[in-house]
Design an enzyme around this catalytic site. Structure first.
Site, short mmCIF file in Angstrom:
data_model
loop_
_atom_site.label_atom_id
_atom_site.label_comp_id
_atom_site.label_asym_id
_atom_site.label_seq_id
_atom_site.Cartn_x
_atom_site.Cartn_y
_atom_site.Cartn_z
N ASP A 1 40.94 36.64 39.47
CA ASP A 1 41.17 36.22 40.87
C ASP A 1 41.13 37.46 41.77
OD1 ASP A 1 41.83 34.79 43.11
OD2 ASP A 1 43.87 34.29 42.46
N LYS B 1 39.34 38.09 44.45
CA LYS B 1 39.14 37.87 45.90
C LYS B 1 38.39 39.04 46.54
CE LYS B 1 43.09 34.81 46.57
NZ LYS B 1 43.86 35.02 45.31
N ASP C 1 33.97 42.11 50.70
CA ASP C 1 33.36 43.28 51.32
C ASP C 1 31.85 43.08 51.41
OD1 ASP C 1 32.96 46.02 52.21
OD2 ASP C 1 34.86 46.50 51.22
P1 BMP Z 1 52.06 30.36 42.21
O1 BMP Z 1 51.78 28.98 41.58
O2 BMP Z 1 53.02 31.17 41.42
O3 BMP Z 1 52.42 30.27 43.67
O4 BMP Z 1 50.69 31.19 42.11
C1 BMP Z 1 49.51 30.79 42.74
C2 BMP Z 1 48.33 31.66 42.32
O5 BMP Z 1 47.18 31.21 43.01
C3 BMP Z 1 48.51 33.14 42.69
O6 BMP Z 1 47.90 33.90 41.66
C4 BMP Z 1 47.73 33.29 43.98
O7 BMP Z 1 47.16 34.59 44.10
C5 BMP Z 1 46.64 32.24 43.86
N1 BMP Z 1 46.23 31.64 45.15
C6 BMP Z 1 47.09 30.94 45.98
O8 BMP Z 1 48.27 30.78 45.66
N2 BMP Z 1 46.63 30.41 47.15
C7 BMP Z 1 45.34 30.55 47.59
O9 BMP Z 1 44.98 30.03 48.63
C8 BMP Z 1 44.45 31.24 46.74
C9 BMP Z 1 44.89 31.77 45.53
O10 BMP Z 1 44.04 32.38 44.73
#
Ligand code: BMP
Length: 251
Positions: free
Chosen positions: A92, A94, A97
């Site tokens: 992930d 992201k 650039d």
């Molecule tokens: P959590 O369920 O603990 O909140 O984690 C969500 C995961 O998804 C994290 O790794 C975050 O970087 C990713 N993420 C997100 O939460 N929202 C987005 O819009 C895009 C993501 O990649």
């Protein structure tokens, strides 16, 4: 909001990217639309986590740059577990650039993402040509974020979807709403027990994202890796996600 269009079942989606096809194949075989986010900061925690959740997921999502002892050994270990338990490795990163910089980040950093990642995330903010550099790795664009106050408004979303549909490298997108059927939809911000955190994250239930957004894959982080029993939690999310997906086919 306009009523959602009839959901297209996973096996009937027109996904041409080989990694997208593989993901769909795994989902149908394992009866899982669950991607576990291993937001853990040591290699030992991540491999232990992968062993426990591997049977229940179609992909393990990593943030390589939060891992304090990242090494090639971690990747060797994860690849072995991924092969045995049949899931994909999803970085992930992201990217966001110009193409040339993204290419260096993808291929030349200590993480050597291009060597092992089946899937990577990219902010399509750099435009269509910036997405050319990811070779055969499956690109998932971030077209809308889950966090409160995100800048990914309707205008950005529409343009980001257009770029995603035009790029042969893109197999899907991250969003909190239905997207065109030629792209797979990945939805983070999913929790059974929580509605948000103190840093802007917003959660929906598995039932809601499958029914209302027609998501194809839900991404769950803390809901699983913070659970007292990680394997049981993964199984619970897998079952609830799959039942919700099947239910959404009849709505
Ligand atoms: P959590 O369920 O603990 O909140 O984690 C969500 C995961 O998804 C994290 O790794 C975050 O970087 C990713 N993420 C997100 O939460 N929202 C987005 O819009 C895009 C993501 O990649």
């Amino acid at each position: 909001a306009a009523p959602a269009k009839q959901r297209i079942a996973l096996e009937n989606k027109k996904i041409v990217h080989p990694v997208g096809k593989r993901l769909v194949e795994l989902a149908l075989k394992k009866q899982s639309n669950l991607i576990a986010s291993a937001d853990l900061i040591t290699s030992a925690e991540i491999t232990a986590f992968a062993e426990k959740v591997g049977d229940h997921i179609v992909a393990l999502k990593l943030h390589s740059d939060i891992i304090q002892d990242f090494s090639d050994n971690l990747i060797t270990d994860l690849r072995k577990i991924a092969r045995e338990k049949e899931f994909l490795l999803f970085e992930d990163r992201k990217f966001g650039d110009i193409g040339n910089t993204q290419e260096l980040q993808f291929k030349k950093s200590i993480y050597k993402i291009s060597d092992w990642a089946d899937l990577v995330t990219v902010h399509p903010i750099g435009g269509l040509e910036s997405l050319k550099v990811f070779d055969n790795t499956g690109v998932i664009t971030i077209v809308e974020m889950s966090s409160k106050g995100t800048l990914t408004d309707d205008y950005y979303f529409t343009k980001a979807i257009n770029v995603s549909e035009q790029s042969g490298n893109v197999l899907g997108a991250v969003a909190q709403r239905q997207i065109p059927d030629n792209l797979l939809l990945f939805t983070p911000g999913v929790s059974i027990s929580s509605t948000g955190d103190s840093k802007g994250q917003q959660y929906n239930t598995p039932e809601l994202v499958f029914k209302n957004y027609h998501t194809d894959f839900m991404i769950v982080g803390r809901g699983i890796y913070k659970a007292a029993d990680v394997k049981t939690a993964a199984k619970e999310y897998q079952t609830l996600g799959w039942v919700s997906y099947l239910q959404s086919l009849n709505d």
